[in-house]
Design a protein around this motif. Structure first.
Motif: not given
Length: 309
Positions: A255, A257-258, A262, A266-267, A283, A285
């Protein structure tokens, strides 16, 4: 993985094409011919250059890397002018199976994002004997058209603005007239921290000159919303996919983050139950939608790791 700055590479080691199914498929290839095979699948509005940095990383790790243009993109062409320009999910997956058959590849690691994730997920679910392991950005993306009728929260719907635009005749005309402009706008919206330059964009935008790009893109999004019919020959496959089949192969899901697509938070929890085999979720970042081009090291590492599960 060796350290590589995104955008380091500007060309693939080799560009080829082969007849496969209803298509003449263009594809990039890198790495040793006798290495374990990895097939990397792109999405919209992207092309094989999403893997411009990933391919040499995996080739350097000993993999034979195949990166095909999906139907309607780049140098991939229909063999018949009369063929239905169909982009329902099952036929895009069958294109990859046909490519594997043409190249005499029995089994491969499949990795993708966007349309590519969906395609890889489908093959892993319906033809697990052809897939050794799976890397899927955004997790489980197999489309259930009945579920697509349920509206999303407004913020989530906003991210899909072009899907609704393409449902109109005005949207078709707009994509024909301003295709690259649409693509650049989508890139900027879904990858807010990716500082791509003009040359990077233009390498991919050349793929949009394919005469089938507009009809394939339009059919894909209209079919998902139930606004366009598919080919009845694939109804049984689509019925199986509508049941959200589980995937029992080794899998890494990613996933970004931005990425506005998503699923919160996002987990990976929203699709964890779809994967029954050895599994891990990561994930990324500060990364947007085009994960392999924005984070090539992390994407390539996921491929290497899932091969060891």
């Amino acid at each position: 993985m060796p350290t590589v700055k995104p955008g380091t590479h500007t060309a693939f080691a080799s560009l080829k094409h082969t007849k496969a199914g209803v298509l003449d498929i263009g594809y990039a290839e890198d790495g040793p011919a006798d290495g374990p095979v990895v097939i990397l699948l792109h999405g919209f509005p992207y092309d094989i250059h999403s893997y411009i940095d990933v391919a040499p990383l995996l080739a350097g790790a000993g993999y034979r890397v195949i990166v095909p243009y999906l139907r309607g993109h780049g140098t991939t062409r229909f063999l018949s002018d009369k063929a239905f320009r169909n982009a329902q999910q099952s036929v895009v997956a069958l294109d990859v199976i046909a490519l594997m058959d043409a190249l005499k590849i029995r089994k491969a690691i499949l990795a993708g994002f966007d349309w590519g994730s969906r395609t890889a997920d489908i093959i892993a679910a319906l033809w697990p004997d052809r897939c050794k392991a799976l890397v899927s950005v955004s997790g489980y993306l197999i489309t259930n058209r009945e579920a697509q009728k349920t509206p999303l929260p407004p913020k989530a719907e906003l991210a899909w603005w072009y899907q609704y635009y393409f449902a109109t005749d005005r949207g078709v005309a707009g994509l024909k007239e301003y295709g690259p402009d649409f693509a650049r706008l989508i890139w900027e919206n879904v990858s807010p921290t990716w500082a791509f330059d003009d040359a990077t964009f233009e390498r991919t935008a050349a793929s949009f000159k394919n005469p089938d790009w507009v009809p394939i893109v339009i059919h894909n999004y209209r079919w998902r919303l139930g606004l366009a019919k598919g080919d009845p020959r694939y109804d049984r496959l689509e019925d199986r996919l509508a049941d959200r089949p589980k995937i029992a192969l080794p899998t890494v899901t990613l996933d970004a983050e931005l990425d506005p697509f998503t699923p919160a938070p996002g987990d990976g929890s929203s699709y964890r139950d779809r994967f029954l085999g050895p599994y891990t979720h990561r994930t990324l970042k500060g990364i947007g939608h085009n994960v392999p081009q924005e984070a090539p090291e992390e994407f390539a590492q996921a491929v290497v790791d899932v091969d060891r599960f």
